[in-house]
Design a protein around this motif. Structure first.
Motif, PDB file in Angstrom:
ATOM      1  N   THR A  48      -8.152  -2.505   3.260  1.00 37.26           N
ATOM      2  CA  THR A  48      -8.921  -3.628   3.787  1.00 37.26           C
ATOM      3  C   THR A  48      -8.725  -3.726   5.302  1.00 37.26           C
ATOM      4  N   GLY A  95      -8.834   4.106  -0.127  1.00 35.04           N
ATOM      5  CA  GLY A  95     -10.184   3.663  -0.483  1.00 35.04           C
ATOM      6  C   GLY A  95     -10.358   2.167  -0.293  1.00 35.04           C
ATOM      7  N   ALA A  96     -10.837   1.483  -1.335  1.00 37.06           N
ATOM      8  CA  ALA A  96     -11.136   0.048  -1.254  1.00 37.06           C
ATOM      9  C   ALA A  96      -9.890  -0.801  -0.971  1.00 37.06           C
ATOM     10  N   GLU A  97      -8.711  -0.273  -1.252  1.00 30.29           N
ATOM     11  CA  GLU A  97      -7.482  -1.021  -0.973  1.00 30.29           C
ATOM     12  C   GLU A  97      -7.154  -1.071   0.517  1.00 30.29           C
ATOM     13  N   THR A 117       0.828  -1.212   0.000  1.00 25.87           N
ATOM     14  CA  THR A 117       0.000   0.000   0.000  1.00 25.87           C
ATOM     15  C   THR A 117       0.862   1.262   0.000  1.00 25.87           C
ATOM     16  N   THR A 150      -5.192  -4.627   5.937  1.00 29.73           N
ATOM     17  CA  THR A 150      -4.290  -3.496   5.712  1.00 29.73           C
ATOM     18  C   THR A 150      -4.356  -2.535   6.894  1.00 29.73           C
ATOM     19  N   ARG A 151      -5.550  -2.291   7.385  1.00 32.66           N
ATOM     20  CA  ARG A 151      -5.714  -1.446   8.582  1.00 32.66           C
ATOM     21  C   ARG A 151      -4.915  -2.030   9.752  1.00 32.66           C
ATOM     22  N   GLN A 163      -7.063   5.408   5.091  1.00 34.70           N
ATOM     23  CA  GLN A 163      -8.335   4.871   4.634  1.00 34.70           C
ATOM     24  C   GLN A 163      -8.922   5.734   3.526  1.00 34.70           C
ATOM     25  N   GLU A 164      -8.853   7.051   3.705  1.00 35.67           N
ATOM     26  CA  GLU A 164      -9.386   7.962   2.692  1.00 35.67           C
ATOM     27  C   GLU A 164      -8.608   7.860   1.382  1.00 35.67           C
TER      28      GLU A 164
END
Length: 142
Positions: free
Chosen positions: A111, A107-109, A12, A114-115, A103-104
């Motif tokens: 997950t 976006g969809a990446e 990411t 990932t968080r 997160q902003e």
């Protein structure tokens, strides 16, 4: 951090790096809006501050495979930040805003895995920097 978390952070980061100015400026805008009392801790030149932020993130991610070197770097960084007036209580809101920003931007990446990876990285960073600040305080008392 696990090997999978390191992979997700690196993966990411490659996306974030392409949008580094937007990422950093979004981070600082969110931080100063949510926590205006933190503004004096940062350079008045927000573009320069944003550049330093992305350089430091990139350097830390490049050290993921070398935890000893990363730890030393973070201890020194924490010591410097203590000199700027950063206190332990500042790390929690900065971390929360960082995760919101990621997160902003992603976006969809961004997950749940990932968080969790970025949260683990930030926790390790904050812990090491706080240890560096504590060492600086101990040195000052000697």
């Amino acid at each position: 951090m696990t090997a999978e978390q390191s992979y997700l952070v690196r993966k990411t980061w490659a996306v974030l790096e392409r949008h580094r100015e937007v990422t950093a400026l979004t981070f600082y805008q969110r931080l100063f809006t949510a926590h205006p009392m933190l503004r004096p801790l940062f350079s008045p030149d927000i573009e320069e501050q944003a550049r330093k932020f992305t350089l430091m993130l990139g350097m830390l991610i490049s050290l993921l495979e070398r935890p000893g070197e990363m730890q030393g770097t973070l201890l020194r960084l924490g010591e410097r930040h203590a000199g700027y007036g950063v206190r332990d209580c500042h790390y929690t809101p900065v971390g929360a805003v960082l995760i919101e920003t990621l997160q902003e931007v992603l976006g969809a990446e961004f997950t749940p895995d990932t968080r969790a990876a970025w949260t683990a990285l930030y926790a390790a960073v904050a812990q090491a920097m706080q240890a560096g600040a504590a060492q600086a305080g101990e040195k000052a008392l000697k």
